[in-house]
Write a protein that holds these residues in place. Structure first.
Motif, PDB file in Angstrom:
ATOM      1  N   LEU A 289       7.124   4.164  -8.202  1.00 43.53           N
ATOM      2  CA  LEU A 289       6.674   3.412  -9.366  1.00 43.53           C
ATOM      3  C   LEU A 289       7.352   3.827 -10.663  1.00 43.53           C
ATOM      4  O   LEU A 289       7.182   3.176 -11.671  1.00 43.53           O
ATOM      5  CB  LEU A 289       5.149   3.560  -9.530  1.00 43.53           C
ATOM      6  CG  LEU A 289       4.315   3.019  -8.377  1.00 43.53           C
ATOM      7  CD1 LEU A 289       2.841   3.311  -8.628  1.00 43.53           C
ATOM      8  CD2 LEU A 289       4.528   1.538  -8.192  1.00 43.53           C
ATOM      9  N   SER A 290       8.125   4.884 -10.644  1.00 42.22           N
ATOM     10  CA  SER A 290       8.695   5.383 -11.895  1.00 42.22           C
ATOM     11  C   SER A 290      10.033   4.735 -12.206  1.00 42.22           C
ATOM     12  O   SER A 290      10.997   4.912 -11.484  1.00 42.22           O
ATOM     13  CB  SER A 290       8.865   6.901 -11.815  1.00 42.22           C
ATOM     14  OG  SER A 290       9.689   7.236 -10.729  1.00 42.22           O
ATOM     15  N   GLY A 291      10.047   3.930 -13.272  1.00 35.08           N
ATOM     16  CA  GLY A 291      11.284   3.407 -13.821  1.00 35.08           C
ATOM     17  C   GLY A 291      11.957   2.305 -13.042  1.00 35.08           C
ATOM     18  O   GLY A 291      13.059   1.925 -13.375  1.00 35.08           O
ATOM     19  N   SER A 292      11.368   1.758 -12.024  1.00 35.03           N
ATOM     20  CA  SER A 292      12.010   0.710 -11.249  1.00 35.03           C
ATOM     21  C   SER A 292      11.663  -0.649 -11.829  1.00 35.03           C
ATOM     22  O   SER A 292      10.504  -0.997 -11.962  1.00 35.03           O
ATOM     23  CB  SER A 292      11.566   0.776  -9.793  1.00 35.03           C
ATOM     24  OG  SER A 292      12.081  -0.319  -9.084  1.00 35.03           O
ATOM     25  N   THR A 293      12.694  -1.433 -12.153  1.00 32.60           N
ATOM     26  CA  THR A 293      12.440  -2.783 -12.638  1.00 32.60           C
ATOM     27  C   THR A 293      12.295  -3.759 -11.478  1.00 32.60           C
ATOM     28  O   THR A 293      11.831  -4.867 -11.659  1.00 32.60           O
ATOM     29  CB  THR A 293      13.597  -3.260 -13.547  1.00 32.60           C
ATOM     30  OG1 THR A 293      14.803  -3.198 -12.812  1.00 32.60           O
ATOM     31  CG2 THR A 293      13.664  -2.415 -14.799  1.00 32.60           C
ATOM     32  N   GLU A 294      12.679  -3.355 -10.298  1.00 31.52           N
ATOM     33  CA  GLU A 294      12.577  -4.227  -9.140  1.00 31.52           C
ATOM     34  C   GLU A 294      11.527  -3.685  -8.170  1.00 31.52           C
ATOM     35  O   GLU A 294      11.657  -3.823  -6.965  1.00 31.52           O
ATOM     36  CB  GLU A 294      13.936  -4.324  -8.424  1.00 31.52           C
ATOM     37  CG  GLU A 294      14.977  -5.057  -9.238  1.00 31.52           C
ATOM     38  CD  GLU A 294      14.624  -6.522  -9.442  1.00 31.52           C
ATOM     39  OE1 GLU A 294      14.147  -7.155  -8.500  1.00 31.52           O
ATOM     40  OE2 GLU A 294      14.817  -7.012 -10.552  1.00 31.52           O
ATOM     41  N   ILE A 295      10.479  -3.103  -8.688  1.00 31.86           N
ATOM     42  CA  ILE A 295       9.448  -2.497  -7.856  1.00 31.86           C
ATOM     43  C   ILE A 295       8.922  -3.501  -6.845  1.00 31.86           C
ATOM     44  O   ILE A 295       8.675  -4.640  -7.182  1.00 31.86           O
ATOM     45  CB  ILE A 295       8.303  -1.913  -8.720  1.00 31.86           C
ATOM     46  CG1 ILE A 295       7.337  -1.137  -7.860  1.00 31.86           C
ATOM     47  CG2 ILE A 295       7.567  -2.975  -9.479  1.00 31.86           C
ATOM     48  CD1 ILE A 295       7.862   0.116  -7.330  1.00 31.86           C
ATOM     49  N   LEU A 296       8.784  -3.085  -5.643  1.00 40.07           N
ATOM     50  CA  LEU A 296       8.281  -3.883  -4.526  1.00 40.07           C
ATOM     51  C   LEU A 296       9.216  -5.023  -4.162  1.00 40.07           C
ATOM     52  O   LEU A 296       8.849  -5.901  -3.407  1.00 40.07           O
ATOM     53  CB  LEU A 296       6.882  -4.433  -4.818  1.00 40.07           C
ATOM     54  CG  LEU A 296       5.835  -3.402  -5.181  1.00 40.07           C
ATOM     55  CD1 LEU A 296       4.521  -4.090  -5.525  1.00 40.07           C
ATOM     56  CD2 LEU A 296       5.606  -2.411  -4.062  1.00 40.07           C
ATOM     57  N   CYS A 297      10.429  -5.014  -4.666  1.00 40.09           N
ATOM     58  CA  CYS A 297      11.353  -6.089  -4.331  1.00 40.09           C
ATOM     59  C   CYS A 297      12.537  -5.577  -3.516  1.00 40.09           C
ATOM     60  O   CYS A 297      12.820  -6.091  -2.463  1.00 40.09           O
ATOM     61  CB  CYS A 297      11.872  -6.753  -5.605  1.00 40.09           C
ATOM     62  SG  CYS A 297      10.569  -7.532  -6.555  1.00 40.09           S
ATOM     63  N   GLU A 298      13.215  -4.575  -3.993  1.00 36.55           N
ATOM     64  CA  GLU A 298      14.408  -4.074  -3.330  1.00 36.55           C
ATOM     65  C   GLU A 298      14.395  -2.556  -3.223  1.00 36.55           C
ATOM     66  O   GLU A 298      15.400  -1.902  -3.371  1.00 36.55           O
ATOM     67  CB  GLU A 298      15.667  -4.504  -4.106  1.00 36.55           C
ATOM     68  CG  GLU A 298      15.882  -5.997  -4.157  1.00 36.55           C
ATOM     69  CD  GLU A 298      16.217  -6.589  -2.802  1.00 36.55           C
ATOM     70  OE1 GLU A 298      16.781  -5.874  -1.954  1.00 36.55           O
ATOM     71  OE2 GLU A 298      15.901  -7.771  -2.588  1.00 36.55           O
TER      72      GLU A 298
ATOM     73  N   TYR B 276       0.839  -1.201   0.000  1.00 34.57           N
ATOM     74  CA  TYR B 276       0.000   0.000   0.000  1.00 34.57           C
ATOM     75  C   TYR B 276       0.876   1.253   0.000  1.00 34.57           C
ATOM     76  O   TYR B 276       0.602   2.207  -0.716  1.00 34.57           O
ATOM     77  CB  TYR B 276      -0.936   0.016   1.210  1.00 34.57           C
ATOM     78  CG  TYR B 276      -2.015  -1.016   1.143  1.00 34.57           C
ATOM     79  CD1 TYR B 276      -3.202  -0.765   0.450  1.00 34.57           C
ATOM     80  CD2 TYR B 276      -1.866  -2.250   1.755  1.00 34.57           C
ATOM     81  CE1 TYR B 276      -4.200  -1.717   0.376  1.00 34.57           C
ATOM     82  CE2 TYR B 276      -2.856  -3.202   1.697  1.00 34.57           C
ATOM     83  CZ  TYR B 276      -4.022  -2.940   1.008  1.00 34.57           C
ATOM     84  OH  TYR B 276      -5.003  -3.877   0.935  1.00 34.57           O
ATOM     85  N   PHE B 277       1.946   1.236   0.803  1.00 30.82           N
ATOM     86  CA  PHE B 277       2.852   2.385   0.848  1.00 30.82           C
ATOM     87  C   PHE B 277       3.492   2.610  -0.517  1.00 30.82           C
ATOM     88  O   PHE B 277       3.576   3.730  -0.994  1.00 30.82           O
ATOM     89  CB  PHE B 277       3.957   2.200   1.897  1.00 30.82           C
ATOM     90  CG  PHE B 277       3.460   2.140   3.301  1.00 30.82           C
ATOM     91  CD1 PHE B 277       2.466   2.998   3.752  1.00 30.82           C
ATOM     92  CD2 PHE B 277       3.973   1.216   4.190  1.00 30.82           C
ATOM     93  CE1 PHE B 277       2.005   2.944   5.055  1.00 30.82           C
ATOM     94  CE2 PHE B 277       3.517   1.148   5.496  1.00 30.82           C
ATOM     95  CZ  PHE B 277       2.527   2.009   5.923  1.00 30.82           C
ATOM     96  N   MET B 278       3.930   1.519  -1.153  1.00 30.70           N
ATOM     97  CA  MET B 278       4.604   1.638  -2.445  1.00 30.70           C
ATOM     98  C   MET B 278       3.652   2.130  -3.529  1.00 30.70           C
ATOM     99  O   MET B 278       4.022   2.954  -4.343  1.00 30.70           O
ATOM    100  CB  MET B 278       5.181   0.276  -2.858  1.00 30.70           C
ATOM    101  CG  MET B 278       6.224  -0.253  -1.914  1.00 30.70           C
ATOM    102  SD  MET B 278       7.650   0.807  -1.815  1.00 30.70           S
ATOM    103  CE  MET B 278       8.422   0.374  -3.331  1.00 30.70           C
ATOM    104  N   LEU B 279       2.428   1.625  -3.522  1.00 28.81           N
ATOM    105  CA  LEU B 279       1.470   2.029  -4.547  1.00 28.81           C
ATOM    106  C   LEU B 279       1.011   3.466  -4.371  1.00 28.81           C
ATOM    107  O   LEU B 279       0.618   4.110  -5.339  1.00 28.81           O
ATOM    108  CB  LEU B 279       0.257   1.094  -4.548  1.00 28.81           C
ATOM    109  CG  LEU B 279       0.544  -0.335  -4.997  1.00 28.81           C
ATOM    110  CD1 LEU B 279      -0.686  -1.202  -4.812  1.00 28.81           C
ATOM    111  CD2 LEU B 279       1.034  -0.381  -6.428  1.00 28.81           C
ATOM    112  N   ASN B 280       1.081   3.970  -3.148  1.00 28.77           N
ATOM    113  CA  ASN B 280       0.663   5.344  -2.884  1.00 28.77           C
ATOM    114  C   ASN B 280       1.795   6.347  -3.010  1.00 28.77           C
ATOM    115  O   ASN B 280       1.588   7.541  -2.822  1.00 28.77           O
ATOM    116  CB  ASN B 280       0.023   5.445  -1.500  1.00 28.77           C
ATOM    117  CG  ASN B 280      -1.342   4.814  -1.486  1.00 28.77           C
ATOM    118  OD1 ASN B 280      -2.137   5.033  -2.390  1.00 28.77           O
ATOM    119  ND2 ASN B 280      -1.609   4.011  -0.477  1.00 28.77           N
TER     120      ASN B 280
END
Length: 129
Positions: A81-90, A72-76
């Motif tokens: 969310l911009s340009g990260s290929t490892e979104i929600l991972c590292e 929820y924190f990451m999506l908000n």
């Protein structure tokens, strides 16, 4: 896909939105349930691409470690969310994440413990066949 929920958004943020319908069809409609996904579940869902499997399992591991609230924190946070290929991972924590974690710690709240989190059993498979 007609219905959107947090699992759909999580998959979209990972760049794996093509699996959203399969996740929902197999009963994975909540992040707490997604914490239990393993290799057999990915087979049932139809995730065959090794890179996609790796990305999902890595993100699921983070869900287990950091708790579903981290999604929820990451999506908000539009910056995350911009340009990260490892979104929600590292992704390193942002200021809000740090403040919230400090306050939760001060209040003695552990989001990874009962009643905020569901224990994960390695022998449990929650896939529809």
């Amino acid at each position: 896909m007609a219905v959107s929920n947090i699992v759909c958004e999580w998959l979209r943020a990972l760049g794996l939105a093509q699996y959203a319908e399969s996740f929902l069809d197999n009963g994975y409609d909540d992040l707490e349930i997604c914490k239990q996904v393993g290799d057999p579940d990915l087979d049932a869902i139809g995730v065959e691409n090794p890179a996609h499997r790796h990305k999902l399992l890595k993100s699921i591991r983070q869900l287990r470690e950091k708790g579903a609230a981290s999604v929820y924190f990451m999506l908000n946070d539009p910056n995350s969310l911009s340009g990260s290929t490892e979104i929600l991972c590292e992704t390193p924590p942002n200021e809000l994440d740090i403040v919230i974690r400090e306050q939760l710690e001060t209040d003695g709240v552990r989001l990874t413990a009962h009643p905020y989190s569901t224990p994960v059993s390695t022998t449990q498979c929650r896939c529809k066949v």
